[in-house]
Every structure is written in structure tokens, then in C-alpha cells.
Scaffold this active site. Structure first.
Site, short mmCIF file in Angstrom:
data_model
loop_
_atom_site.label_atom_id
_atom_site.label_comp_id
_atom_site.label_asym_id
_atom_site.label_seq_id
_atom_site.Cartn_x
_atom_site.Cartn_y
_atom_site.Cartn_z
N PHE A 115 32.88 20.99 38.78
CA PHE A 115 34.49 21.05 38.33
C PHE A 115 35.29 20.88 39.56
O PHE A 115 35.67 21.70 40.25
CB PHE A 115 34.48 22.56 37.84
N LEU A 117 38.91 20.54 40.34
CA LEU A 117 40.42 21.08 40.30
C LEU A 117 41.27 21.23 41.47
O LEU A 117 42.29 20.53 41.44
CB LEU A 117 40.56 22.10 39.20
N SER A 118 40.64 22.00 42.29
CA SER A 118 41.36 22.18 43.77
C SER A 118 41.67 21.10 44.71
O SER A 118 40.66 20.23 44.76
CB SER A 118 40.50 23.52 44.42
N PRO A 120 43.76 19.92 48.60
CA PRO A 120 44.32 20.65 49.66
C PRO A 120 45.77 21.54 49.49
O PRO A 120 45.96 22.52 50.23
CB PRO A 120 44.38 19.51 50.57
N ARG A 232 36.65 33.41 33.85
CA ARG A 232 37.18 34.63 34.48
C ARG A 232 36.46 35.90 34.34
O ARG A 232 36.07 36.50 35.34
CB ARG A 232 38.52 34.56 34.31
N GLN A 268 27.36 65.86 51.95
CA GLN A 268 28.41 65.82 51.01
C GLN A 268 29.22 64.40 51.17
O GLN A 268 29.60 63.85 50.30
CB GLN A 268 29.27 66.81 50.99
N GLN A 326 28.23 50.23 55.35
CA GLN A 326 28.45 51.50 56.22
C GLN A 326 27.31 52.41 56.22
O GLN A 326 27.24 52.93 57.13
CB GLN A 326 29.83 51.86 55.56
N GLU A 353 38.69 30.62 41.33
CA GLU A 353 39.09 30.78 39.99
C GLU A 353 40.24 31.41 39.85
O GLU A 353 40.31 32.17 38.68
CB GLU A 353 37.77 31.22 38.96
#
Length: 375
Positions: A115, A117-118, A120, A232, A268, A326, A353
Site C-alpha cells: 500500500f 500512500l505515504s 516524504p 484502523r 502490592q 520494568q 495508518e
């Protein structure tokens, strides 16, 4: 608002998909070369019928498919999703000849789709794309650049969005199906944080004709948006799958790892952190399912709900994976550890996206557009 619950058949299917991802697909993924298209993995997805399910399912089943695969093997999920993203424009707008030529090959995992589309200068603002289409007696010649294109430069064909009418914004964009062997089309791989096949494409007078148009000339932006509106929520499902994988690993680790005279789970601070991770993951999961169910039901407001699902799920996955690292400590930073892998994988979905900021804009616009006038 659509009410939904997963029936026993879907629940069993998800469990089966997860097992397939772990036992059959992950070994193939581990043999692949980072940053390259893994064609044996794609072929396995085709042989298992999962690429068929990609195109023959509704949005909810697409989300379940992506979530379950991501939980067990992110590489398999990504390979499958990129086939869908690149080929769905052909499904929705292709001619019988285009569908007959490419879709059987995509479904079998023999042809790699992309795909494009994008650019620079046109990422989040997709309507600003500048790849030009110059009119010729035989059609058009494409000149310009695309970047951040998944599966480039190894794809067998590209769904390319080009400007055919200057100054017309989104209304002057045409979608073309461009085979990778067209003269003047070249590409290079980009070395990214997560080891996906991503590259840049250069178009130098690449010839295309009316037979290569997907849909109608100057109406290609609609093809792009229809594709993104479907995918999406399923990007959110990919994120949920990664969050669930991180949560699974954390529950097991904190139950087994001892510190200060007992298992980590008895502290805890640790147990509350794990509870927060689980709650956010479940909330993201339900938001994704609701958006997908609304899409399948043809309800109004789907773009806003899809934006909410992608936004919350991808941001949640980032939080959950970071918290998991973590709680695992230094071992999770070692190359090859599941969480080290997820930590690199989880960052990109907040950008591609439609970045999180774009999703917030979509949500806000829909809220104000549907606001009741004050009395």
C-alpha cells in the site's frame, strides 16, 4: 450501538489461531531475515487458509485474527496484515481482470502486496501527496517518491496513490495498481527500529494506463480512506495482541520470580501494576471489538469509533509492554527476549495508518459535527 459477545465458536477459533501462531508460524518467522519479506511465512499463511480469512471475514473476525496471531507471533500477524492493506483496494475497487490476476496469488501467499500512500511530505496529511501523474496519449506517467512503504522494495505490486489533478486536494488523487516490474520504478530498503520490510520507492516516468486504475480517476482518496477505515480497528487488535502477550509473560514471571522473601506477585506495588495492565488491555480489547462490530453493522460514526479503537489500543499496548519490561528487569532488555522484541514492535503502530494525534483530531471533529445545538 451494537451489543456483542464472542460466541464459543469464535473463542475456540482464537485459541486455535494462537496455537498455530506459536507452534507453526513462529519457527518460520525465526528463520526469516530481519527487514526482509519472509516468503516461506507468507506461503504458510496461504496454505493454512489464513489469507483467505483475511479477505472473506468481516471487521470483527479480522480483528480476532490479527489479535490472536499477534499474541503468538508478531511477524506472522504483520505479514498477513500487510497483504490485506496492499490488496484490499483491489478487492473493493479492482476490475475483474485486476482481481483475477492478483487476488488468487495474494491469497496463496505467492504475490506480495503493498500500500503506497505515504510520501516524504505527506504522511499524516495524506491529501497533500505530490507524486505526479502526467497525462500521455496512452494514460499517465508517474514521477515522484513514496516512503515508509511496508513490503517495499520487495513487493510484487503496489497500490499507488498519485495526484492526477493539481490543486484539487483529496478530490484529485487516483489509485493505480502498479506491478513492481514497470520501467522507471525503483526502491530501496530502510533500516527501521522494528525489523519489518519497509522501504522507499522512486518513480521516474513510470507508465500506467486506464487498465491500471483502481476505481475512478480522481476518486482514489476514497479508496485509501475506505481501506484505512477497515484496517484502523484491526491495528488496534494487533496492539491488543501484543499487550496480551506482554501481560501473559508478566503474570508468569511475577508468579515465579522471588524477591524479598517471596514471589513478586505478593508485593502490592507489583500486583497493582499487573492489575492496571490487565484492566487497560481488556478495555482496549472491548473498544476494538465494538468499533469492528459497528463497521460490520453499517452503523454511523464508524470513522470516529475506529479512531478511538486505534488510539486507545496502541497507546495502551505501549504502556503495557513498557510496564512488562520494568517488571522483568534487565533480562527483558537482552536481544532475543520476547519483551525486547515487543518493545521494538509496539512503538510504530502509534504512528502508522494515522498517528495518535490524527486519531484525536478525527474523534474531536466527529464529536463537534454531531453536537446538538444549545437551547
Amino acid at each position: 450501538m451494537t451489543a456483542f459477545s464472542l460466541d464459543p465458536a469464535r473463542t475456540a477459533w482464537c485459541a486455535e489461531l494462537y496455537g498455530t501462531a506459536v507452534h507453526q508460524l513462529r519457527p518460520l518467522a525465526e528463520k526469516g531475515e530481519a527487514g526482509r519479506v519472509n516468503r516461506p511465512l507468507l506461503a504458510a499463511l496461504g496454505e493454512l487458509g489464513l489469507l483467505d480469512r483475511l479477505f472473506d471475514s468481516g471487521a470483527l473476525d479480522l480483528c480476532l485474527l490479527r489479535e490472536s496471531l499477534a499474541r503468538g507471533c508478531t511477524e506472522a500477524e504483520t505479514a498477513l496484515a500487510l497483504q490485506g492493506l496492499g490488496a484490499y483496494p483491489v478487492v473493493q475497487a479492482g476490475t475483474p481482470a485486476q482481481r483475477g490476476r492478483w487476488l488468487p496469488e495474494v491469497r496463496a501467499g505467492r504475490a506480495v502486496a503493498a500500500f503506497a500512500l505515504s510520501e516524504p511530505g505527506a504522511g499524516s496529511d495524506a491529501a497533500a501527496l505530490a507524486l505526479g501523474a502526467r497525462v500521455t496519449p496512452d494514460g499517465w506517467r508517474l514521477t515522484g517518491e513514496k516512503c515508509w512503504i511496508s513490503n517495499a522494495p520487495e513487493a510484487d505490486f503496489y497500490t499507488v496513490f498519485a495526484r492526477t489533478t493539481q490543486g484539487a486536494g483529496a478530490r484529485g488523487v487516483t489509485a493505480f495498481l502498479v506491478p513492481a516490474d514497470r520501467p522507471g520504478l525503483t526502491g530501496e530498503a530502510l533500516d527501521m527500529l522494528s525489523p519489518h520490510p519497509i522501504g522507499a520507492l522512486a518513480f521516474e516516468d513510470v507508465p500506467v494506463t486506464a487498465a491500471d486504475v483502481l476505481g475512478e480517476p480522481d476518486r482514489g482518496f476514497r479508496v485509501a480512506m475506505n481501506t484505512l477505515n477497515l484496517f484502523r480497528p484491526s491495528v488496534g487488535a494487533f496492539a491488543v495482541g501484543m499487550a496480551r502477550a506482554a501481560l501473559d509473560a508478566t503474570v508468569a514471571h511475577t508468579a515465579e520470580r522471588t524477591a524479598f522473601g517471596g514471589p513478586l506477585k505478593d508485593l502490592q506495588a507489583v500486583s497493582h501494576q499487573v492489575a492496571e495492565m490487565a484492566t487497560r488491555t481488556e478495555a482496549a480489547r472491548l473498544l476494538v471489538y465494538a468499533a469492528a462490530a459497528a463497521y460490520d453493522a453499517g452503523e454511523d460514526g464508524v470513522p470516529g469509533r475506529a479512531a478511538m479503537a486505534k488510539l486507545y489500543a496502541t497507546e495502551t499496548a505501549q504502556y503495557v509492554v513498557d510496564a512488562a519490561v520494568q517488571l522483568h528487569g534487565a533480562r527483558a532488555l537482552r536481544r532475543g527476549h520476547l519483551l525486547e522484541h515487543l518493545y521494538r514492535e509496539v512503538r510504530a503502530p502509534r504512528i502508522y495508518e494515522g498517528a495518535s494525534e490524527v486519531q484525536r483530531t478525527i474523534i474531536a471533529k466527529q464529536l463537534y459535527a454531531t453536537q446538538e445545538p444549545s437551547v
